[in-house]
Design a protein around this motif. Structure first.
Motif, PDB file in Angstrom:
ATOM      1  N   ASN A 139       0.826  -1.283  -0.125  1.00 18.37           N
ATOM      2  CA  ASN A 139      -0.008  -0.113   0.153  1.00 18.37           C
ATOM      3  C   ASN A 139       1.058   1.304  -0.050  1.00 18.37           C
ATOM      4  OD1 ASN A 139      -2.294   1.554   0.405  1.00 18.37           O
ATOM      5  ND2 ASN A 139      -2.024   1.808   2.346  1.00 18.37           N
ATOM      6  N   MET A 140       1.976   1.467   0.631  1.00 16.15           N
ATOM      7  CA  MET A 140       2.868   2.356   0.610  1.00 16.15           C
ATOM      8  C   MET A 140       3.514   2.662  -0.553  1.00 16.15           C
ATOM      9  SD  MET A 140       5.054   2.010   4.171  1.00 16.15           S
ATOM     10  CE  MET A 140       4.067   1.110   5.766  1.00 16.15           C
ATOM     11  N   LEU A 141       3.946   1.536  -1.319  1.00 22.31           N
ATOM     12  CA  LEU A 141       4.566   1.575  -2.523  1.00 22.31           C
ATOM     13  C   LEU A 141       3.755   1.937  -3.527  1.00 22.31           C
ATOM     14  CD1 LEU A 141       7.466   0.359  -3.558  1.00 22.31           C
ATOM     15  CD2 LEU A 141       6.431  -1.727  -4.150  1.00 22.31           C
ATOM     16  N   ARG A 142       2.343   1.696  -3.649  1.00 15.29           N
ATOM     17  CA  ARG A 142       1.390   2.280  -4.542  1.00 15.29           C
ATOM     18  C   ARG A 142       0.986   3.444  -4.314  1.00 15.29           C
ATOM     19  NH1 ARG A 142      -2.048  -0.669  -7.154  1.00 15.29           N
ATOM     20  NH2 ARG A 142      -1.542  -2.873  -7.221  1.00 15.29           N
ATOM     21  N   THR A 143       1.009   4.002  -2.923  1.00 17.05           N
ATOM     22  CA  THR A 143       0.479   5.433  -2.566  1.00 17.05           C
ATOM     23  C   THR A 143       1.598   6.206  -3.044  1.00 17.05           C
ATOM     24  OG1 THR A 143      -0.571   4.511  -0.834  1.00 17.05           O
ATOM     25  CG2 THR A 143      -0.238   6.754  -0.865  1.00 17.05           C
ATOM     26  N   PHE A 144       2.850   5.940  -2.842  1.00 14.37           N
ATOM     27  CA  PHE A 144       3.863   6.647  -3.198  1.00 14.37           C
ATOM     28  C   PHE A 144       4.044   6.890  -4.812  1.00 14.37           C
ATOM     29  CE2 PHE A 144       8.598   7.108  -3.812  1.00 14.37           C
ATOM     30  CZ  PHE A 144       8.782   8.339  -3.367  1.00 14.37           C
ATOM     31  N   VAL A 145       4.021   5.673  -5.506  1.00  8.89           N
ATOM     32  CA  VAL A 145       4.029   6.047  -6.843  1.00  8.89           C
ATOM     33  C   VAL A 145       3.109   6.821  -7.277  1.00  8.89           C
ATOM     34  CG1 VAL A 145       4.080   4.483  -9.028  1.00  8.89           C
ATOM     35  CG2 VAL A 145       5.342   3.637  -7.051  1.00  8.89           C
ATOM     36  N   LYS A 146       1.821   6.693  -6.988  1.00 10.60           N
ATOM     37  CA  LYS A 146       0.786   7.149  -7.395  1.00 10.60           C
ATOM     38  C   LYS A 146       1.056   8.848  -7.203  1.00 10.60           C
ATOM     39  CE  LYS A 146      -3.565   7.503  -8.884  1.00 10.60           C
ATOM     40  NZ  LYS A 146      -3.332   7.810 -10.338  1.00 10.60           N
ATOM     41  N   LEU A 147       1.662   9.358  -6.154  1.00 11.28           N
ATOM     42  CA  LEU A 147       1.828  10.593  -5.861  1.00 11.28           C
ATOM     43  C   LEU A 147       2.943  11.106  -6.915  1.00 11.28           C
ATOM     44  CD1 LEU A 147       1.103  12.909  -3.767  1.00 11.28           C
ATOM     45  CD2 LEU A 147       3.318  12.416  -2.812  1.00 11.28           C
ATOM     46  N   GLU A 148       3.794  10.182  -7.129  1.00  6.46           N
ATOM     47  CA  GLU A 148       4.925  10.698  -7.953  1.00  6.46           C
ATOM     48  C   GLU A 148       4.808  10.423  -9.471  1.00  6.46           C
ATOM     49  OE1 GLU A 148       6.064  12.711  -6.059  1.00  6.46           O
ATOM     50  OE2 GLU A 148       8.332  12.299  -5.493  1.00  6.46           O
ATOM     51  N   GLU A 149       3.678   9.848  -9.753  1.00  5.82           N
ATOM     52  CA  GLU A 149       3.051   9.657 -11.107  1.00  5.82           C
ATOM     53  C   GLU A 149       3.933  10.446 -12.306  1.00  5.82           C
ATOM     54  OE1 GLU A 149      -1.249   8.370 -12.761  1.00  5.82           O
ATOM     55  OE2 GLU A 149      -1.021  10.011 -11.328  1.00  5.82           O
ATOM     56  N   LYS A 150       3.948  11.622 -12.191  1.00  3.14           N
ATOM     57  CA  LYS A 150       4.336  12.605 -13.362  1.00  3.14           C
ATOM     58  C   LYS A 150       5.958  12.254 -13.443  1.00  3.14           C
ATOM     59  CE  LYS A 150       6.407  16.533 -11.471  1.00  3.14           C
ATOM     60  NZ  LYS A 150       6.590  17.671 -10.704  1.00  3.14           N
ATOM     61  N   TRP A 151       6.723  11.635 -12.452  1.00  8.35           N
ATOM     62  CA  TRP A 151       8.041  11.515 -12.691  1.00  8.35           C
ATOM     63  C   TRP A 151       8.401  10.113 -13.385  1.00  8.35           C
ATOM     64  CZ3 TRP A 151      11.801  14.608 -11.591  1.00  8.35           C
ATOM     65  CH2 TRP A 151      11.497  15.780 -10.865  1.00  8.35           C
ATOM     66  N   SER A 206       9.477   7.513 -22.349  1.00  2.00           N
ATOM     67  CA  SER A 206      10.204   6.550 -23.466  1.00  2.00           C
ATOM     68  C   SER A 206      10.627   5.414 -23.049  1.00  2.00           C
ATOM     69  CB  SER A 206      11.621   7.291 -23.959  1.00  2.00           C
ATOM     70  OG  SER A 206      11.709   8.462 -23.146  1.00  2.00           O
ATOM     71  N   PHE A 207      10.552   4.477 -23.833  1.00  2.50           N
ATOM     72  CA  PHE A 207      10.861   2.900 -23.923  1.00  2.50           C
ATOM     73  C   PHE A 207      12.266   2.699 -23.392  1.00  2.50           C
ATOM     74  CE2 PHE A 207      12.404  -1.184 -25.570  1.00  2.50           C
ATOM     75  CZ  PHE A 207      11.715  -1.833 -24.655  1.00  2.50           C
ATOM     76  N   GLY A 208      12.240   2.068 -22.436  1.00  2.00           N
ATOM     77  CA  GLY A 208      13.665   1.830 -21.828  1.00  2.00           C
ATOM     78  C   GLY A 208      14.077   2.728 -20.628  1.00  2.00           C
ATOM     79  N   THR A 209      13.072   3.717 -20.436  1.00  5.48           N
ATOM     80  CA  THR A 209      13.349   4.491 -19.179  1.00  5.48           C
ATOM     81  C   THR A 209      12.274   4.239 -18.086  1.00  5.48           C
ATOM     82  OG1 THR A 209      11.668   6.241 -20.015  1.00  5.48           O
ATOM     83  CG2 THR A 209      14.094   6.434 -20.387  1.00  5.48           C
ATOM     84  N   SER A 210      12.371   4.613 -16.802  1.00  4.57           N
ATOM     85  CA  SER A 210      11.365   3.959 -15.738  1.00  4.57           C
ATOM     86  C   SER A 210      11.584   4.799 -14.581  1.00  4.57           C
ATOM     87  CB  SER A 210      11.525   2.453 -15.330  1.00  4.57           C
ATOM     88  OG  SER A 210      13.098   2.403 -15.179  1.00  4.57           O
ATOM     89  N   LEU A 211      10.729   4.752 -13.728  1.00  6.72           N
ATOM     90  CA  LEU A 211      11.184   5.452 -12.353  1.00  6.72           C
ATOM     91  C   LEU A 211      11.570   4.174 -11.613  1.00  6.72           C
ATOM     92  CD1 LEU A 211      10.898   8.008 -10.727  1.00  6.72           C
ATOM     93  CD2 LEU A 211       8.454   6.911  -9.822  1.00  6.72           C
ATOM     94  N   TYR A 212      12.753   4.506 -10.975  1.00  2.00           N
ATOM     95  CA  TYR A 212      13.554   3.378 -10.239  1.00  2.00           C
ATOM     96  C   TYR A 212      13.164   3.520  -8.912  1.00  2.00           C
ATOM     97  CZ  TYR A 212      17.057   0.433  -8.128  1.00  2.00           C
ATOM     98  OH  TYR A 212      17.838  -0.616  -7.472  1.00  2.00           O
ATOM     99  N   LEU A 213      12.492   2.707  -8.175  1.00  2.00           N
ATOM    100  CA  LEU A 213      11.842   2.925  -6.973  1.00  2.00           C
ATOM    101  C   LEU A 213      13.041   2.134  -5.768  1.00  2.00           C
ATOM    102  CD1 LEU A 213       8.467   1.762  -7.657  1.00  2.00           C
ATOM    103  CD2 LEU A 213       9.107   4.014  -7.051  1.00  2.00           C
ATOM    104  N   ARG A 214      13.370   2.956  -4.656  1.00  2.00           N
ATOM    105  CA  ARG A 214      14.312   2.363  -3.925  1.00  2.00           C
ATOM    106  C   ARG A 214      13.881   2.174  -2.484  1.00  2.00           C
ATOM    107  NH1 ARG A 214      19.979   1.670  -3.619  1.00  2.00           N
ATOM    108  NH2 ARG A 214      19.572   0.512  -5.381  1.00  2.00           N
ATOM    109  N   PRO A 215      13.198   1.058  -1.923  1.00  2.00           N
ATOM    110  CA  PRO A 215      12.695   1.024  -0.736  1.00  2.00           C
ATOM    111  C   PRO A 215      14.294   0.622   0.079  1.00  2.00           C
ATOM    112  CG  PRO A 215      11.594  -0.597  -2.161  1.00  2.00           C
ATOM    113  CD  PRO A 215      12.708   0.230  -2.749  1.00  2.00           C
ATOM    114  N   TYR A 216      14.190   1.284   1.229  1.00  2.00           N
ATOM    115  CA  TYR A 216      15.413   0.729   2.090  1.00  2.00           C
ATOM    116  C   TYR A 216      15.021   0.906   3.779  1.00  2.00           C
ATOM    117  CZ  TYR A 216      16.714   5.566   2.045  1.00  2.00           C
ATOM    118  OH  TYR A 216      16.576   6.865   2.005  1.00  2.00           O
ATOM    119  N   MET A 217      15.916   0.191   4.380  1.00  2.00           N
ATOM    120  CA  MET A 217      15.492   0.206   6.052  1.00  2.00           C
ATOM    121  C   MET A 217      16.949   0.188   6.677  1.00  2.00           C
ATOM    122  SD  MET A 217      13.824  -2.912   8.034  1.00  2.00           S
ATOM    123  CE  MET A 217      12.373  -3.139   7.022  1.00  2.00           C
TER     124      MET A 217
END
Ligand code: PLP
Ligand code: COI
Length: 353
Positions: A112-124, A128-139
């Motif tokens: 749920n945290m991951l989804r909520t965060f990605v939804k908020l950062e949607e515009k980022w 283009s094909f081959g590009t993406s939003l790299y997500l880095r969860p860490y603890m």
């Protein structure tokens, strides 16, 4: 758990997609959750991206109690945003947490945290094909005392970086050096966990390889220095005499989600896949007898990356004329096709946001 959102008042502008590189730019926000033994996980919040403050005795700064994950949000041609097997990352994070005596996450809440965060950062999420939003969860462990023990306090965070290709070579073959001196980890150690220390210990060999013109090192097992394990940021596969061979998960290798997906795709395509011990001698023999048809690495950041040259004992071997092999290309096409929504996801791996 409720997630409190404080939006930035100074949003940034996305850099040009062709100039993203890997992990250089960060989005407008970050997610932070606190843990302590009495309250458990609490105070989940998304706040403007910025520096964090740590006590000078914080456990992570002294004893390296840190684990992380890496996954991507992809934009399809239709403009939808999707994640690739995100639950696998959460599960692996819990495996890493168990190894490092850090607190486990509730899978549902973490998703749920991951989804909520990605939804908020949607515009980022780049287009283009081959590009993406790299997500880095860490603890990380965050006790404010110097005793060495299981932490009583920890912090979980997610940051995100719009990214292009991990290697400057892109999908073109990379040069890899087989490392004979340093080892990454040993069985019984932390190799199967995605913890920062594994990477800190890898850097010296990577630097040495870089100075000789190689992108990364291929690790041998830490006990006998005989068996091939994995590359700095990806698992490895070899096509030897018609069969795809990948090192078995002995405990010192990171169980890659891309590796697991490649195996499933290859089996579906009818290839014979063996997860087994592969000695460097066997690999060298295969090269010398002309039986090594293809070599490639696979990982979230690296996607599927052909290996065009392998250096061992100061001798450089060219693989498949430094061209992308048939299997490597097929896997690249299927995986990236599913991830960017260009081919039907017959495995049910993607999750729309
Ligand atoms: N091996 C190492 C050491 C890595 O850092 C990575 C990247 O995460 C992988 C393998 C591939 O794992 P995954 O496919 O889950 O990204
Ligand atoms: C990934 O592929 O997600 C990684 O974590 C590799 C890396 C940049 C350490």
């Amino acid at each position: 758990m409720e997630i409190k959102i404080t939006e930035t008042t100074t949003p940034k502008i996305m850099p040009k997609e062709s100039e993203l590189g890997f992990g250089q730019y960060f989005t407008d926000h970050m997610l932070i959750v606190d843990y302590d033994v009495d309250k458990g996980w609490h105070n989940a919040r998304i706040v403007p991206f910025g520096n964090i403050s740590l006590h000078p005795a914080s456990t992570v700064l002294h004893y390296g109690a840190e684990i992380f994950e890496g996954l991507k949000a992809y934009r399809t041609a239709e403009g939808d945003i999707q994640l690739f097997r995100p639950l696998e990352n959460i599960k692996r994070m819990n495996t890493s947490a168990e190894r490092m005596c850090l607190p486990l996450l509730d899978e549902g809440e973490a998703m749920n945290m991951l989804r909520t965060f990605v939804k908020l950062e949607e515009k980022w999420v780049p287009h283009s094909f081959g590009t993406s939003l790299y997500l880095r969860p860490y603890m990380f462990g965050n006790d404010e005392t110097l005793g060495v023990h299981t932490v009583k306090r920890a912090t979980f965070m997610i940051i995100a970086s719009p990214s292009g290709s991990y290697y400057k070579e892109g999908i073109n073959p990379v040069k890899i050096m087989i490392e004979k001196d340093d080892v990454r980890t040993v069985r019984g150690g932390t190799g199967y966990a995605k913890c920062g220390g594994n990477y800190a210990a890898s850097t010296r060999a990577g630097e040495r390889a870089g100075k000789k013109g190689y992108s990364q090192v291929l690790w041998l097992d830490g006990v006998e220095r005989k068996y091939v394990e994995e590359v700095g940021a990806m698992n490895v596969m070899f096509k030897i005499d018609g069969e795809i061979v990948t090192p078995e998960l002995t405990g010192s290798i990171l169980p890659g989600i891309t590796r697991k997906s490649c195996i499933e795709v290859l089996k579906k395509l009818g290839y014979k896949v063996s997860e087994r011990l592969l000695s460097v001698d066997e690999l060298m023999d295969a090269i010398k007898c002309g039986k090594l048809d293809e070599a490639f690495g696979c990982g979230t950041a690296a996607v599927v990356s052909p290996i065009g040259r392998l250096m061992y004992n100061d001798v450089e071997y060219v693989i498949n004329d430094e061209k992308i092999g048939e299997v490597t290309q097929k896997l690249y096409d299927v995986l990236t096709g599913i991830q960017w929504g260009r081919v039907d996801d017959e495995f049910g791996w993607v999750e729309k946001i």
